[in-house]
Design a protein around this motif. Structure first.
Motif, mmCIF file in Angstrom:
data_model
loop_
_atom_site.group_PDB
_atom_site.id
_atom_site.type_symbol
_atom_site.label_atom_id
_atom_site.label_comp_id
_atom_site.label_asym_id
_atom_site.label_seq_id
_atom_site.Cartn_x
_atom_site.Cartn_y
_atom_site.Cartn_z
ATOM 1 N N ALA A 121 63.694 40.466 -7.069
ATOM 2 C CA ALA A 121 62.902 39.167 -7.271
ATOM 3 C C ALA A 121 61.955 38.990 -6.362
ATOM 4 O O ALA A 121 60.248 39.032 -7.009
ATOM 5 C CB ALA A 121 63.317 38.492 -7.775
ATOM 6 N N GLY A 122 61.719 38.530 -5.292
ATOM 7 C CA GLY A 122 61.227 37.859 -3.924
ATOM 8 C C GLY A 122 60.260 38.904 -3.901
ATOM 9 O O GLY A 122 59.070 38.760 -3.736
ATOM 10 N N VAL A 123 60.613 40.250 -3.313
ATOM 11 C CA VAL A 123 59.644 41.470 -3.466
ATOM 12 C C VAL A 123 58.890 41.604 -4.094
ATOM 13 O O VAL A 123 57.338 42.100 -3.768
ATOM 14 C CB VAL A 123 60.268 42.945 -2.573
ATOM 15 C CG1 VAL A 123 59.820 43.879 -2.606
ATOM 16 C CG2 VAL A 123 61.001 41.886 -1.733
ATOM 17 N N CYS A 124 59.270 41.657 -5.323
ATOM 18 C CA CYS A 124 58.280 43.296 -6.445
ATOM 19 C C CYS A 124 57.392 41.668 -7.302
ATOM 20 O O CYS A 124 57.185 41.780 -7.585
ATOM 21 C CB CYS A 124 59.075 43.598 -7.720
ATOM 22 S SG CYS A 124 60.027 44.930 -6.911
ATOM 23 N N ALA A 125 58.504 40.258 -6.444
ATOM 24 C CA ALA A 125 56.729 39.212 -6.822
ATOM 25 C C ALA A 125 55.108 39.405 -6.796
ATOM 26 O O ALA A 125 54.523 39.366 -7.682
ATOM 27 C CB ALA A 125 56.933 38.178 -6.676
ATOM 28 N N HIS A 126 55.032 40.271 -5.322
ATOM 29 C CA HIS A 126 53.426 39.888 -5.002
ATOM 30 C C HIS A 126 53.708 41.608 -5.599
ATOM 31 O O HIS A 126 52.198 42.532 -4.492
ATOM 32 C CB HIS A 126 54.079 40.195 -3.506
ATOM 33 C CG HIS A 126 54.537 39.765 -2.974
ATOM 34 N ND1 HIS A 126 53.715 37.775 -1.905
ATOM 35 C CD2 HIS A 126 55.546 38.885 -2.692
ATOM 36 C CE1 HIS A 126 54.358 36.995 -2.719
ATOM 37 N NE2 HIS A 126 55.444 37.456 -2.188
ATOM 38 N N LEU A 127 53.753 42.688 -5.815
ATOM 39 C CA LEU A 127 53.329 43.695 -6.468
ATOM 40 C C LEU A 127 53.217 44.047 -7.580
ATOM 41 O O LEU A 127 53.125 43.136 -8.825
ATOM 42 C CB LEU A 127 54.914 44.811 -6.480
ATOM 43 C CG LEU A 127 55.912 44.987 -5.337
ATOM 44 C CD1 LEU A 127 56.779 45.774 -4.440
ATOM 45 C CD2 LEU A 127 54.375 45.088 -4.039
ATOM 46 N N ASP A 180 43.778 49.441 -1.621
ATOM 47 C CA ASP A 180 45.140 48.386 -0.418
ATOM 48 C C ASP A 180 46.169 48.341 -0.988
ATOM 49 O O ASP A 180 47.066 47.525 -1.273
ATOM 50 C CB ASP A 180 44.414 47.167 -1.048
ATOM 51 C CG ASP A 180 43.903 46.315 -2.191
ATOM 52 O OD1 ASP A 180 44.658 47.447 -3.510
ATOM 53 O OD2 ASP A 180 43.764 45.116 -2.594
ATOM 54 N N LYS A 181 46.769 49.733 -2.060
ATOM 55 C CA LYS A 181 48.005 49.696 -2.177
ATOM 56 C C LYS A 181 49.549 49.844 -0.960
ATOM 57 O O LYS A 181 48.539 50.399 -0.662
ATOM 58 C CB LYS A 181 49.001 50.904 -3.726
ATOM 59 C CG LYS A 181 47.305 50.806 -4.625
ATOM 60 C CD LYS A 181 47.427 49.392 -5.175
ATOM 61 C CE LYS A 181 46.041 49.125 -6.148
ATOM 62 N NZ LYS A 181 45.581 47.603 -7.304
ATOM 63 N N VAL A 182 50.371 49.070 -1.057
ATOM 64 C CA VAL A 182 51.584 49.261 -0.751
ATOM 65 C C VAL A 182 52.899 49.833 -1.038
ATOM 66 O O VAL A 182 52.555 50.307 -2.807
ATOM 67 C CB VAL A 182 52.141 48.352 -0.206
ATOM 68 C CG1 VAL A 182 51.073 47.392 0.577
ATOM 69 C CG2 VAL A 182 52.230 46.994 -1.056
ATOM 70 N N ALA A 215 58.225 35.324 3.349
ATOM 71 C CA ALA A 215 58.471 36.851 4.181
ATOM 72 C C ALA A 215 57.793 38.331 3.670
ATOM 73 O O ALA A 215 57.505 38.947 4.012
ATOM 74 C CB ALA A 215 59.841 37.235 4.500
ATOM 75 N N MET A 216 57.886 38.603 2.600
ATOM 76 C CA MET A 216 56.919 39.676 2.053
ATOM 77 C C MET A 216 55.290 39.396 1.293
ATOM 78 O O MET A 216 54.815 40.239 1.892
ATOM 79 C CB MET A 216 58.067 39.618 0.290
ATOM 80 C CG MET A 216 56.689 41.050 -0.577
ATOM 81 S SD MET A 216 57.515 42.850 0.217
ATOM 82 C CE MET A 216 56.504 43.710 -0.589
ATOM 83 N N ALA A 217 54.954 38.185 1.010
ATOM 84 C CA ALA A 217 54.508 37.399 1.410
ATOM 85 C C ALA A 217 53.499 37.726 2.047
ATOM 86 O O ALA A 217 52.581 38.616 2.581
ATOM 87 C CB ALA A 217 53.885 35.790 0.933
ATOM 88 N N GLN A 236 50.246 40.929 2.928
ATOM 89 C CA GLN A 236 48.831 41.151 3.865
ATOM 90 C C GLN A 236 48.628 41.836 4.419
ATOM 91 O O GLN A 236 47.412 42.439 4.865
ATOM 92 C CB GLN A 236 49.098 39.395 4.024
ATOM 93 C CG GLN A 236 47.325 39.145 3.970
ATOM 94 C CD GLN A 236 47.182 39.009 5.628
ATOM 95 O OE1 GLN A 236 48.116 39.357 6.272
ATOM 96 N NE2 GLN A 236 45.132 39.318 5.898
ATOM 97 N N HIS A 237 49.838 41.692 5.619
ATOM 98 C CA HIS A 237 49.827 42.638 7.178
ATOM 99 C C HIS A 237 49.613 43.935 6.588
ATOM 100 O O HIS A 237 48.715 45.319 7.106
ATOM 101 C CB HIS A 237 51.366 42.438 7.396
ATOM 102 C CG HIS A 237 51.124 43.302 9.357
ATOM 103 N ND1 HIS A 237 50.401 42.902 10.293
ATOM 104 C CD2 HIS A 237 51.269 44.505 9.256
ATOM 105 C CE1 HIS A 237 50.771 44.271 11.042
ATOM 106 N NE2 HIS A 237 51.264 44.493 10.736
ATOM 107 N N ALA A 238 50.125 44.827 5.419
ATOM 108 C CA ALA A 238 50.570 46.100 5.178
ATOM 109 C C ALA A 238 48.538 46.452 4.819
ATOM 110 O O ALA A 238 48.350 46.994 4.828
ATOM 111 C CB ALA A 238 51.361 46.092 4.772
ATOM 112 N N ARG A 239 48.676 45.361 3.842
ATOM 113 C CA ARG A 239 47.399 46.025 2.889
ATOM 114 C C ARG A 239 46.066 45.409 3.636
ATOM 115 O O ARG A 239 44.947 45.821 3.048
ATOM 116 C CB ARG A 239 46.903 45.048 1.644
ATOM 117 C CG ARG A 239 48.245 44.449 0.816
ATOM 118 C CD ARG A 239 47.871 44.272 -1.084
ATOM 119 N NE ARG A 239 48.769 43.972 -2.020
ATOM 120 C CZ ARG A 239 49.459 44.199 -2.075
ATOM 121 N NH1 ARG A 239 49.107 45.978 -2.344
ATOM 122 N NH2 ARG A 239 51.267 43.940 -3.456
ATOM 123 N N SER A 240 46.016 45.043 4.930
ATOM 124 C CA SER A 240 44.815 44.640 5.275
ATOM 125 C C SER A 240 44.582 45.808 6.399
ATOM 126 O O SER A 240 43.882 45.937 7.075
ATOM 127 C CB SER A 240 44.803 43.825 5.988
ATOM 128 O OG SER A 240 45.640 43.875 7.488
#
Length: 323
Positions: free
Chosen positions: A49-55, A136-138, A216-218, A222-226
């Motif tokens: 849940a915490g990971v996919c909340a950002h996707l 900008d997908k991860v 942590a996922m936020a 941000q790191h990966a998308r940039s």
């Protein structure tokens, strides 16, 4: 707490759907109505849940054999998932994937995977696609602590670093690789540090804490998308059940399991903290509990009563035909 009440309710509902889907599936499996195997995600809901909340649907995830929770967190329809695990004609994969190979490409869910460590190369391939197309997908690889020892995972991490791919390696350290404790099977004793040695940021968080995983996922997205390359996150969340449903769990005590359910339940931990820090109440969560249970029960009952595939369906979805 920097979340709206609606965001908190959505996160809680997602985790409750995960728990109910697996517990009701477990009940059906024990009754002999559900074919194949069941690998329970109970105790690890805060990770998915915490990971996919950002996707979004356009981001990718590659799952493990313990993948029902990942599907729900990524937005796959519970009704279609239920049809699939019952191997029914209208399931997500027309009943041919079942529990261990469930997938939904429309949602960016690349599939549960019975191959230990198989998620990492798939996720890196999807990350390469995203970079090649200039999006900008991860891409997320969910990896168990046992799979963290696989050579395919090491190769995937190295390639992601070399090519600076938008891949995030999420290690779900649930304490056991099948029946072998992580303290024994992981030579370095530190999965996050080993991942970091490949040259990427590596984090270690309490996987029963939704907010720790979310934060942590936020940072990772941000790191990966940039365009800065991959990230790894080790989430520690002991599993409640055995490696598979029917595993006698002779490698751990009943007291250990009871303690997990009492003190390490990610859903209750989330609920207690939110009630203490926001205006949401017990009755708000009780209402979500009842709604979720009814939703999943109806989906499972409808799936169990749905038609079986026809014999002729055996020959479909075998080969891709190109014009």
């Amino acid at each position: 707490m920097d979340f709206s009440e609606q965001e908190l309710k959505t996160a809680y509902r997602t985790m409750r759907h995960m728990r109910n889907f697996d517990e009701i599936g477990r009940r059906e499996f024990m009754a002999g109505t559900l074919p194949g195997f069941m690998h329970m995600y109970c105790g690890e809901e805060a990770i998915g849940a915490g990971v996919c909340a950002h996707l979004s649907d356009e981001d990718y995830i590659a799952s493990t054999h313990r993948g029902h929770g990942h599907c729900i967190a990524k937005g796959c329809a519970i009704e279609d998932m239920a049809l699939e695990i019952f191997c029914r004609q209208d399931g997500l994969c027309h009943g041919k994937g079942g529990s261990m190979h469930i997938a939904d490409l429309k949602k960016g869910m690349l599939g549960a995977n019975a191959i230990v460590g198989g998620s990492a190369p798939l996720a890196v391939g999807a990350a390469l696609t995203a970079k090649t197309r200039g999006t900008d997908k991860v891409s997320i690889a969910f990896i168990g602590d046992g799979a963290s020892n696989q050579g395919t995972v090491f190769e995937a991490m190295n390639l992601a670093v070399v090519l600076k791919l938008p891949a995030i390696f999420v290690y779900e350290n649930n304490g056991y690789a099948e029946m072998t404790g992580v303290d024994y099977h992981c030579g370095s004793g530190d999965i996050a540090a080993r991942a970091g040695a490949f040259g990427m940021p590596a984090h270690k968080v309490d996987g029963t804490d939704y907010f720790a995983v979310y934060e942590a996922m936020a940072e990772a997205t941000q790191h990966a998308r940039s365009g800065k390359g991959p990230v790894s996150i080790e989430c520690i969340a002991p599993r409640w059940y055995g490696h598979f449903e029917g595993d006698p769990q002779s490698y751990r005590t009943k007291e250990e399991i009871a303690d997990l359910e009492k003190n390490r339940d990610p859903i209750l931990l989330f609920r207690d903290r939110v009630i203490a820090e926001t205006g949401l109440t017990q009755s708000d969560f009780d209402a979500i509990d009842a709604e979720s249970l009814e939703h999943v029960e109806k989906a499972m009952a409808a799936a169990k009563a749905a038609p079986q595939p026809e014999p002729a369906d055996l020959l479909t979805d075998v080969y891709e035909v190109y014009d």
